[in-house]
Design a protein around this motif. Sequence first.
Motif, PDB file in Angstrom:
ATOM      1  N   ARG A 117     -21.582 -52.773 -24.940  1.00 32.40           N
ATOM      2  CA  ARG A 117     -22.279 -52.337 -26.154  1.00 32.40           C
ATOM      3  C   ARG A 117     -23.495 -53.223 -26.347  1.00 32.40           C
ATOM      4  O   ARG A 117     -23.473 -54.412 -26.027  1.00 32.40           O
ATOM      5  N   ARG A 140     -20.651 -58.644 -26.558  1.00 34.17           N
ATOM      6  CA  ARG A 140     -21.679 -57.618 -26.475  1.00 34.17           C
ATOM      7  C   ARG A 140     -23.035 -58.262 -26.288  1.00 34.17           C
ATOM      8  O   ARG A 140     -23.236 -59.434 -26.568  1.00 34.17           O
ATOM      9  N   GLU A 154     -23.784 -47.537 -28.137  1.00 39.38           N
ATOM     10  CA  GLU A 154     -22.664 -47.403 -27.201  1.00 39.38           C
ATOM     11  C   GLU A 154     -23.163 -46.833 -25.869  1.00 39.38           C
ATOM     12  O   GLU A 154     -24.355 -46.625 -25.659  1.00 39.38           O
TER      13      GLU A 154
END
Length: 559
Positions: free
Chosen positions: A236, A313, A255
């Motif tokens: 992500r 992320r 995403e």
Amino acid sequence: MPTETEWLEFKRAEQSFNFDHMAQYVSALANEANLYRREEGWLVMGIENKIDPSSGLRPATGTRFAQAMEEVNRIKESIAAQTSPPVVLQAPCVLHVPDAQGALARVLLWRIPAAPRGVPVACKGHYWGRTGEKPGALALHKLDTLRAQSALHDWSATLVTDDWALLSAPAIARARMLYARRYAPKPDIVAQMQAQTDAEFVHSLRLAVGGGLTRAALVLLGRPEATYALGGPTPRISWQLVDHRGDHVTHQHFELPLVLAIDALVGRVRIIDVNLLPPREVAPLNLPNYDDWVLREALHNCVAHQDYAQGGRILVTESPDTLRFFNYGEFLPGSVDKVLHAAQPEQRYRNACLANAMVELDLMETINSGVKGMFRKQRERFFPLPDYAIEGPPPSVSVTIYGRTLDERYVGALMTHTHLSLDEAVLLDQIQKGRPLAAGQLQRLRAKGLVEGRSPKLRISAQVAVATGTEVAYINQKGPSAQDYKDMVCKLLALAPQPRAKIDELLLPRLMVWIPGAAGRKKYIKELLSEMARQGAIRNIGKPTRGALWALSERVSRQ
């Protein structure tokens, strides 16, 4: 086992065992188990570490450590808190074996999971290892070996599914467009790609093998629901906007597929014009605060080099004047300085399958020269150069891109000294950011007449100020000399002897710009007057009290 090894440790621990020492052993045994290609190391408690010659066995002493489940849980919590990445121990295996008297002794076998590939285990920021039976700091060559594993083991190349419905049609269409852009000078290659089916195209990018899809295929081209097939981590990219205080304003998560997420994130970044005035010119030069290529290159590097096995992320933080790109994983070249000075670019990729596909899609440089290219591009735009921060544990890399200028003298130096090497521009950039330089580096800049002053109070030179029309800024930065203040004091005392309060009234307003804090300014004046007295320029008349007066010496008065 005839002796203890790097991955096996015996401890008596008859009553208890220090949690901090245990965490150090966990770090050492985890790292050594990895290096010996074992799935685990072992910490055995309640056993002598020396073999009894008469029996050929290690005598069991037994241990009362970790008897209650509450204590086991405290141990597990302590070890996880002290280690990075956190090592989560299982409850120990408990054995009851005969001791020397024949009674059953309680023995604990703690299973220590081997360190993940490419990720050494630290305890409170220090990497532990063993040389034979002796614990100590993990040897540097072992640390390098552990870290290099992440480049040797390609997480992104693993085949994880044959469900082609998990791929996004818009992402594949975007990939075809990027491929056609890269090979635009070779129409025959573009025509061949256009004739391929989606499956043939993905196979040609080596994102699929024999009908199976790699993790790299899902990361770049997968639909959001494809994350389950990756086996744990969810790739992500997150963007957050902060104000000038660093307080959160808003954010957005992007995403899969990342090939589309990259474009979507770039679209969130605010692009405004910045006006730069070339030296001795009237018309300003209008440039965007962020160059599109630099912005994308930094983001593409995060995607290609993120250690997805670590979880976490990619994070892009936009402030009013900077963009900061953050990703987990080692900086494989070791340092930015090595990248800028290397004759040959870094040949290793953490995610080779993913990175090679990104090269084919024109998202990365073919010869891996992106970092140096970002420095060159910012220099050509006369903006501050990127700042890299290589941190850990856990290993991470962040790069800050500046969206405004910091020092007009730096801008002028780059505009008027177009012959400067990239290395010299980097050194000048450090000066404008107030960072220290080595003696040899300063000598290079002084030889070209670019800087003056003494470290750490360095400044862009008068020669550059005159050439760029920034003389006033140069004088303001340089500030008055001590002799200027001495002359002011002498002119005041030439009128009449004065108390210290009058001298403070004269100098304090002028010192506010240069010396922080009232105490620091008064100390400076005291030392200035003492020096003038030692030089015979002034003298103190009357008793050394608050009513004492400063006056010119007879020698100066006659002059």
